[in-house]
Design a protein around this motif. Structure first.
Motif, PDB file in Angstrom:
ATOM      1  N   VAL A  51       0.825  -1.170   0.058  1.00  0.00           N
ATOM      2  CA  VAL A  51       0.000   0.002   0.114  1.00  0.00           C
ATOM      3  C   VAL A  51       0.995   1.212  -0.152  1.00  0.00           C
ATOM      4  N   ARG A  52       0.730   2.186  -0.999  1.00  0.00           N
ATOM      5  CA  ARG A  52       1.450   3.209  -1.204  1.00  0.00           C
ATOM      6  C   ARG A  52       0.706   4.552  -0.836  1.00  0.00           C
ATOM      7  N   LEU A  53       1.404   5.354  -0.012  1.00  0.00           N
ATOM      8  CA  LEU A  53       0.735   6.575   0.295  1.00  0.00           C
ATOM      9  C   LEU A  53       0.710   7.655  -0.873  1.00  0.00           C
ATOM     10  N   ASP A  63      -2.846   3.214  10.824  1.00  0.00           N
ATOM     11  CA  ASP A  63      -3.489   1.849  10.530  1.00  0.00           C
ATOM     12  C   ASP A  63      -3.995   1.545   9.373  1.00  0.00           C
ATOM     13  N   LYS A  64      -3.339   1.809   8.281  1.00  0.00           N
ATOM     14  CA  LYS A  64      -3.775   1.522   6.805  1.00  0.00           C
ATOM     15  C   LYS A  64      -2.992   0.603   6.009  1.00  0.00           C
ATOM     16  N   TYR A 102      -0.801  12.101  10.357  1.00  0.00           N
ATOM     17  CA  TYR A 102      -1.006  10.890  11.426  1.00  0.00           C
ATOM     18  C   TYR A 102      -0.634   9.446  10.467  1.00  0.00           C
ATOM     19  N   LEU A 103       0.534   8.931  10.689  1.00  0.00           N
ATOM     20  CA  LEU A 103       0.832   7.863   9.841  1.00  0.00           C
ATOM     21  C   LEU A 103       1.337   6.788  10.760  1.00  0.00           C
ATOM     22  N   TYR A 104       0.924   6.695  12.064  1.00  0.00           N
ATOM     23  CA  TYR A 104       1.170   5.689  13.022  1.00  0.00           C
ATOM     24  C   TYR A 104       0.336   4.436  12.761  1.00  0.00           C
ATOM     25  N   ASP A 105       1.086   3.381  13.412  1.00  0.00           N
ATOM     26  CA  ASP A 105       0.597   1.951  13.108  1.00  0.00           C
ATOM     27  C   ASP A 105       0.335   1.551  11.762  1.00  0.00           C
ATOM     28  N   ASN A 106       1.651   1.745  10.855  1.00  0.00           N
ATOM     29  CA  ASN A 106       1.564   1.157   9.574  1.00  0.00           C
ATOM     30  C   ASN A 106       2.816   0.215   9.369  1.00  0.00           C
ATOM     31  N   HIS A 107       3.464   0.234   8.105  1.00  0.00           N
ATOM     32  CA  HIS A 107       4.508  -0.514   7.857  1.00  0.00           C
ATOM     33  C   HIS A 107       5.678  -0.027   7.171  1.00  0.00           C
ATOM     34  N   ILE A 108       5.747   1.421   7.512  1.00  0.00           N
ATOM     35  CA  ILE A 108       6.667   2.336   6.581  1.00  0.00           C
ATOM     36  C   ILE A 108       7.917   1.973   7.148  1.00  0.00           C
ATOM     37  N   ARG A 109       8.967   1.765   6.193  1.00  0.00           N
ATOM     38  CA  ARG A 109      10.440   1.501   6.343  1.00  0.00           C
ATOM     39  C   ARG A 109      11.131   2.757   6.242  1.00  0.00           C
TER      40      ARG A 109
END
Length: 255
Positions: A2-4, A37-38, A56-63
Motif C-alpha cells: 500500500v503506497r501513500l 493503521d492503513k 498521522y501515519l502511526y501503526d503502519n509498515h513504513i520503512r
C-alpha cells in the motif's frame, strides 16, 4: 503493498466530500490527514497537499521517511509503530514542532540539524538489536538545544544523560526503563536543566541509589514531579534545611 499517494488520499477524502472540486483543489485544502493503521508500506508522492500541517501515519509498515520535501508547513508528524530504521529526509520540515517516532527501529537520533523549531521529540521503545542503545548525533542535539522542551527516550538501553545537557530549555523528560546508573552523570545534566519541571526515571538502576530522590529534589529547584510523584514545597524546604545544617556542621571540622 500500500503506497501513500495523492490518489489514496483522494479516495479517503471523496468518502466525506461530494463536492465538484478538482482533485488538486481538494488536496490543497487539507491541513490534517489521518492515515494511521492503513497497512501503508511506502510514502509516495502526495505533494499536492501543500498546506498539510498535521500528518498521522502511526501503526503502519513504513520503512523509510521520504517524499516530504513539499511539507514546509507541517508542524506535527506522527510515525510511531512503523518499521523505520533511520531519521532520513526531515530537513525540509522547517516548521516541525512535534515529532513522534516511538516503536520503530531507530538507533541514532540524527537528521534534525536543520529543524530548529522542534518542541517535542518522542522516540521511546526502539526495537534495537540486543546490546545496542539509542545514541544522539551532536549536530542534531545542537539544533534542538534551544527549542526542545519535551523528550521521551524511555526503554532504549540508554546508560547516560550527560550529552543531553545541551537541551537548555528541557521541561519534561521521560527516560524510564533504561540503564541509568550514575548519579554524578545525572547531576551534570540537572545543573544545565534549570527549567526541568517533570522527570520520570522509573525502572532505572539509579533509582536504587541511596537518597536518590532527596538528591534530585535538592538539586532541581524547578522540578515539580519526579517519577510520577509530586514534589511538595515542604519536602524540598525540609531537604534544603537538612543540607544546609549538615554543611554548617562540616565547616568547623574543615578548619
Amino acid at each position: 503493498m500500500v503506497r501513500l499517494t495523492a490518489e489514496l488520499i483522494a479516495r479517503s477524502v471523496a468518502q466525506r466530500n461530494r463536492s465538484q472540486e478538482s482533485l488538486g483543489q481538494r488536496l490543497r485544502k487539507i491541513t490534517h490527514l489521518n492515515l494511521s493503521d492503513k497497512n501503508i508500506d511506502v510514502i509516495g508522492d502526495f505533494s499536492l497537499c501543500k498546506n498539510l500541517r498535521v500528518l498521522y501515519l502511526y501503526d503502519n509498515h513504513i520503512r523509510q521517511i521520504q517524499n516530504l520535501d513539499f511539507a514546509s508547513n507541517m508542524t506535527h508528524l506522527y510515525l510511531q509503530n512503523n518499521c523505520i530504521a533511520a531519521m532520513d529526509n526531515l530537513s525540509s520540515l522547517k516548521n516541525l514542532e512535534k515529532l513522534y517516532l516511538g516503536g520503530n527501529c531507530i538507533a541514532v537520533v540524527e537528521g534534525l540539524d536543520k529543524t530548529d523549531k522542534i518542541r517535542e521529540l518522542h522516540i521511546e521503545s526502539q526495537r534495537l538489536p540486543l546490546g545496542e542503545k539509542l545514541v544522539f548525533d551532536p549536530r542534531s542535539l545542537r539544533s534542538l538545544a534551544k527549542s526542545l522542551t519535551v523528550l521521551n527516550i524511555s526503554n532504549n538501553n540508554i546508560d547516560e544523560l550527560e550529552e543531553l545537557a545541551v537541551l537548555e530549555n528541557l521541561s519534561y523528560l521521560t527516560a524510564a526503563d533504561n540503564q541509568l546508573r550514575s548519579m554524578k552523570d545525572l547531576e551534570v545534566a540537572l545543573n544545565k536543566w534549570t527549567k526541568l519541571c517533570r522527570m520520570d526515571l522509573t525502572g532505572n538502576p539509579i533509582c536504587q541509589e541511596p537518597k536518590y530522590r532527596d538528591r534530585i529534589v535538592v538539586q532541581s529547584p524547578a522540578l515539580e514531579s519526579l517519577d510520577g510523584k509530586e514534589i511538595k514545597e515542604v519536602e524540598r524546604q525540609f531537604l534544603m534545611n537538612w543540607k544546609a545544617s549538615r554543611a554548617a556542621r562540616r565547616k568547623p571540622k574543615e578548619r
